[in-house]
Design a protein around this motif. Structure first.
Motif, PDB file in Angstrom:
ATOM      1  N   PHE A   9      49.207   7.884  21.286  1.00 18.41           N
ATOM      2  CA  PHE A   9      50.544   8.054  21.451  1.00 18.41           C
ATOM      3  C   PHE A   9      51.355   7.121  21.070  1.00 18.41           C
ATOM      4  O   PHE A   9      50.657   5.969  20.511  1.00 18.41           O
ATOM      5  CB  PHE A   9      50.807   8.648  22.926  1.00 18.41           C
ATOM      6  N   ALA A  14      45.231   7.063  25.287  1.00 20.92           N
ATOM      7  CA  ALA A  14      44.424   7.736  26.509  1.00 20.92           C
ATOM      8  C   ALA A  14      43.374   8.438  26.023  1.00 20.92           C
ATOM      9  O   ALA A  14      43.109   8.562  24.744  1.00 20.92           O
ATOM     10  CB  ALA A  14      45.641   8.585  26.894  1.00 20.92           C
ATOM     11  N   CYS A  16      41.045  11.767  27.005  1.00 19.92           N
ATOM     12  CA  CYS A  16      41.145  13.169  27.388  1.00 19.92           C
ATOM     13  C   CYS A  16      39.991  13.468  28.592  1.00 19.92           C
ATOM     14  O   CYS A  16      38.802  13.063  28.174  1.00 19.92           O
ATOM     15  CB  CYS A  16      41.055  14.121  26.341  1.00 19.92           C
ATOM     16  N   TYR A  25      44.623  16.939  29.815  1.00 16.95           N
ATOM     17  CA  TYR A  25      44.920  15.968  30.813  1.00 16.95           C
ATOM     18  C   TYR A  25      44.332  14.537  30.432  1.00 16.95           C
ATOM     19  O   TYR A  25      42.985  14.595  30.006  1.00 16.95           O
ATOM     20  CB  TYR A  25      44.387  16.270  32.203  1.00 16.95           C
ATOM     21  N   VAL A  26      44.953  13.523  30.654  1.00 21.44           N
ATOM     22  CA  VAL A  26      44.653  12.295  29.876  1.00 21.44           C
ATOM     23  C   VAL A  26      44.670  11.287  30.971  1.00 21.44           C
ATOM     24  O   VAL A  26      45.578  11.234  31.489  1.00 21.44           O
ATOM     25  CB  VAL A  26      45.326  11.885  28.585  1.00 21.44           C
ATOM     26  N   ARG A  28      45.332   6.861  30.966  1.00 20.13           N
ATOM     27  CA  ARG A  28      45.833   5.830  30.110  1.00 20.13           C
ATOM     28  C   ARG A  28      44.953   4.758  29.910  1.00 20.13           C
ATOM     29  O   ARG A  28      44.128   4.700  30.706  1.00 20.13           O
ATOM     30  CB  ARG A  28      47.213   5.447  30.655  1.00 20.13           C
ATOM     31  N   LYS A  65      47.071  12.751  33.649  1.00 26.69           N
ATOM     32  CA  LYS A  65      48.388  13.308  33.619  1.00 26.69           C
ATOM     33  C   LYS A  65      48.382  14.291  32.464  1.00 26.69           C
ATOM     34  O   LYS A  65      47.497  14.035  31.275  1.00 26.69           O
ATOM     35  CB  LYS A  65      49.420  12.020  33.219  1.00 26.69           C
ATOM     36  N   ALA A  67      49.527  16.023  29.080  1.00 32.44           N
ATOM     37  CA  ALA A  67      49.963  15.303  27.733  1.00 32.44           C
ATOM     38  C   ALA A  67      49.873  16.553  26.569  1.00 32.44           C
ATOM     39  O   ALA A  67      48.767  17.287  26.610  1.00 32.44           O
ATOM     40  CB  ALA A  67      49.201  14.272  27.265  1.00 32.44           C
ATOM     41  N   THR A  68      50.563  16.420  25.486  1.00 32.21           N
ATOM     42  CA  THR A  68      50.310  16.910  24.398  1.00 32.21           C
ATOM     43  C   THR A  68      50.831  16.258  23.399  1.00 32.21           C
ATOM     44  O   THR A  68      51.419  15.026  23.436  1.00 32.21           O
ATOM     45  CB  THR A  68      51.595  18.223  24.506  1.00 32.21           C
ATOM     46  N   GLY A  70      49.935  13.616  19.798  1.00 34.03           N
ATOM     47  CA  GLY A  70      49.219  12.398  19.717  1.00 34.03           C
ATOM     48  C   GLY A  70      48.143  12.565  18.643  1.00 34.03           C
ATOM     49  O   GLY A  70      47.881  13.616  18.300  1.00 34.03           O
TER      50      GLY A  70
END
Length: 111
Positions: A9, A14, A16, A25-26, A28, A65, A67-68, A70
């Motif tokens: 990102f 991150a 997956c 969901y990823v 970090r 968390k 995420a979309t 990246g």
């Protein structure tokens, strides 16, 4: 995103760890030089980092968390991915226990 994919990102990398209802969901990627370690951190070996396209001094913080977006930069091996998912499940269990545990389940009225 597929499970085990390493995503870059704008401000962080991150990994997956799965998807639910179309939402990925990823977890970090944290530099090992960061002083704060948590029980949910999983260190990666230099070989695992090289295979995934990551710096050689990182660990994964296993707090997923949503995420979309990246850009995909690599992929972790199935063994490493399984280890990270196990750590995510362990951390979720510990948090559920901590949230549900108390010294006194019902407040008492002292005479």
């Amino acid at each position: 995103m597929r499970t085990g994919t390493v995503i870059r990102f704008k401000r962080y990398d991150a990994v997956c760890v799965g998807s639910l209802h179309g939402v990925s969901y990823v977890c970090r990627v944290i530099a090992t030089t960061e002083a704060t370690w948590h029980r949910a951190d999983v260190p990666l070996s230099m070989v695992e980092c090289a295979d995934a396209g990551l710096r050689p001094d990182v660990r994964i913080r296993c707090w997923p968390k949503a995420a979309t977006g990246g850009v995909v930069i690599g992929r972790l091996s199935s063994v490493t991915t399984a280890r990270i998912i196990a750590a995510v499940k362990r951390e979720a269990g510990m948090r559920a226990f901590e949230d549900g545990w108390s010294l006194i389940s019902t407040p008492r009225k002292w005479p």
